[in-house]
Scaffold this active site. Structure first.
Site, PDB file in Angstrom:
ATOM      1  CG  ASN A   1       2.138   1.444  -5.192  1.00 27.85           C
ATOM      2  OD1 ASN A   1       2.984   1.212  -4.337  1.00 27.85           O
ATOM      3  ND2 ASN A   1       1.664   0.509  -6.000  1.00 27.85           N
ATOM      4  N   GLY A   2       0.202   5.407  -4.438  1.00 29.21           N
ATOM      5  CA  GLY A   2      -0.378   6.702  -4.827  1.00 29.21           C
ATOM      6  C   GLY A   2       0.213   7.842  -4.005  1.00 29.21           C
ATOM      7  NE  ARG A   3      -1.368   6.569   1.176  1.00 27.11           N
ATOM      8  CZ  ARG A   3      -1.527   5.620   2.090  1.00 27.11           C
ATOM      9  NH1 ARG A   3      -1.313   5.920   3.358  1.00 27.11           N
ATOM     10  NH2 ARG A   3      -1.901   4.410   1.746  1.00 27.11           N
ATOM     11  CD1 TRP A   4       7.549   6.378  -2.579  1.00 27.93           C
ATOM     12  CD2 TRP A   4       7.156   6.869  -4.729  1.00 27.93           C
ATOM     13  NE1 TRP A   4       8.764   6.455  -3.221  1.00 27.93           N
ATOM     14  CE2 TRP A   4       8.554   6.757  -4.546  1.00 27.93           C
ATOM     15  CE3 TRP A   4       6.678   7.173  -6.002  1.00 27.93           C
ATOM     16  CZ2 TRP A   4       9.468   6.944  -5.580  1.00 27.93           C
ATOM     17  CZ3 TRP A   4       7.587   7.361  -7.034  1.00 27.93           C
ATOM     18  CH2 TRP A   4       8.961   7.250  -6.814  1.00 27.93           C
TER      19      TRP A   4
ATOM     20  CG  ASP B   1      -2.072   0.937   1.129  1.00 29.18           C
ATOM     21  OD1 ASP B   1      -2.269   1.521   0.045  1.00 29.18           O
ATOM     22  OD2 ASP B   1      -2.789   1.107   2.127  1.00 29.18           O
TER      23      ASP B   1
ATOM     24  NE  ARG C   1      -3.192  -1.583   4.200  1.00 26.84           N
ATOM     25  CZ  ARG C   1      -4.428  -1.674   3.752  1.00 26.84           C
ATOM     26  NH1 ARG C   1      -5.231  -2.583   4.249  1.00 26.84           N
ATOM     27  NH2 ARG C   1      -4.879  -0.862   2.812  1.00 26.84           N
TER      28      ARG C   1
ATOM     29  CG  LEU D   1       9.697 -17.103  -3.190  1.00 28.55           C
ATOM     30  CD1 LEU D   1       9.396 -17.033  -1.697  1.00 28.55           C
ATOM     31  CD2 LEU D   1      10.138 -15.724  -3.694  1.00 28.55           C
TER      32      LEU D   1
ATOM     33  CG  HIS E   1       0.236   2.071  -9.438  1.00 26.69           C
ATOM     34  ND1 HIS E   1      -0.037   1.720  -8.134  1.00 26.69           N
ATOM     35  CD2 HIS E   1      -0.848   2.778  -9.862  1.00 26.69           C
ATOM     36  CE1 HIS E   1      -1.231   2.180  -7.789  1.00 26.69           C
ATOM     37  NE2 HIS E   1      -1.738   2.838  -8.820  1.00 26.69           N
TER      38      HIS E   1
ATOM     39  CB  SER F   1      -8.311  -5.847  -3.781  1.00 30.66           C
ATOM     40  OG  SER F   1      -9.002  -4.646  -4.057  1.00 30.66           O
TER      41      SER F   1
ATOM     42  NE  ARG G   1      -7.158   1.541  -6.302  1.00 29.68           N
ATOM     43  CZ  ARG G   1      -6.062   1.818  -5.628  1.00 29.68           C
ATOM     44  NH1 ARG G   1      -5.035   2.375  -6.229  1.00 29.68           N
ATOM     45  NH2 ARG G   1      -5.969   1.560  -4.341  1.00 29.68           N
TER      46      ARG G   1
ATOM     47  CD  GLU H   1     -13.052  -5.440  -2.268  1.00 31.50           C
ATOM     48  OE1 GLU H   1     -11.849  -5.719  -2.143  1.00 31.50           O
ATOM     49  OE2 GLU H   1     -13.971  -6.267  -2.088  1.00 31.50           O
TER      50      GLU H   1
END
Ligand code: FPP
Length: 244
Positions: free
Chosen positions: A24-27, A22, A190, A133, A39, A67, A73, A69
């Protein structure tokens, strides 16, 4: 969280780390850049985190990439995110495979573009026998959808007479989730300071340690992962039993 130097990792890594990526947008916003730039840097952080997990000996990494949801966007942002996923699967597959990474995608595939579904199938098919992995990408994933779909499949089996209600237990239920065969996450991280699960692995994370860190996802580094692992080991996991 206390910072611990990367070299000083004395403790075994958790088997399964799951991350809600979580911020990316604020960054991007704090730098006066478009959201897509956040992103893009987020996708770089995905690449470095996969490497870090391999180096630390983590067996399973699950990333919440999109997600159920996230369709709410703006269409242009959804396109940007799908474009980045496309790019990631195209560009990284060969290297992931070379490094023994097994790729698995969870989430509802029907709504995804045909070429993305094809890339997912190629990635899963090519890497399925790898023993390094396991990288689980949650794409158009939502726990509520997953749980309802599992209930429906179980109900259908009961209706068809192949299963009795008395046979439905936790193991059988978990076997109808998309994560069948993947151990439950031990540690859920998170980023960005938000403190919620946002419909991510709700059944599977029942006993996970939750670690919320302020760092925005594009700035997430191996050091943050190491710090989270140390925090994980400082907590006493009792799985409902009493202490001492
Ligand atoms: C949340 O940040 C992040 C997402 C919704 C998408 C995560 C996607 C990536 C990291 C890139 C592509 C993924 C892969 C696996 C290659 P946000 O946009 O909600 O940030 P904000 O809360 O600051 O607005």
């Amino acid at each position: 969280m206390r910072a611990v130097p990367t070299e000083a990792i004395p403790l075994p890594p958790p088997r399964h780390v799951a991350i809600i990526m979580d911020g990316n947008g604020r960054w991007a916003k704090t730098r006066g850049l478009p959201r897509v730039a956040g992103h893009q840097r987020g996708a770089d952080a995905v690449r470095s985190t996969v490497i870090a997990c391999r180096e630390l000996g983590i067996a399973y990494l699950t990333l919440y990439a999109f997600s159920s949801e996230n369709w709410k966007r703006p269409p242009a942002e959804v396109d940007d995110l799908m474009g980045l996923l496309r790019l990631y699967l195209r560009r990284e597959l060969a290297e992931l495979h070379r490094n023994g990474v097994r790729v698995k995608v969870i989430g509802e595939r029907q709504r995804l573009a045909g070429d993305i579904t094809a890339l997912i199938e190629e990635a899963e098919g090519r890497t399925h026998a790898n023993l390094g992995l396991t990288l689980v990408i949650a794409l158009n994933y939502g726990s509520h959808d997953e749980i309802v779909a599992a209930c429906k499949r179980i109900a259908e089996r009961v209706e068809a007479g192949g299963l009795s209600a008395a046979q439905v237990d936790e193991t059988l239920f978990a076997g109808h989730l998309q994560t069948v065969g993947i151990p439950d996450p031990d540690l859920v991280i998170r980023t960005s300071g938000e403190q919620r699960l946002s419909n991510f692995l709700l059944w599977q994370a029942a006993y996970a340690e939750l670690c919320f860190i302020d760092t925005l996802w594009p700035d997430f580094s191996k050091q943050h992962l190491v710090d989270a692992i140390h925090e994980f080991h400082r907590r006493e996991r009792r799985f409902g039993a009493s202490s001492g």
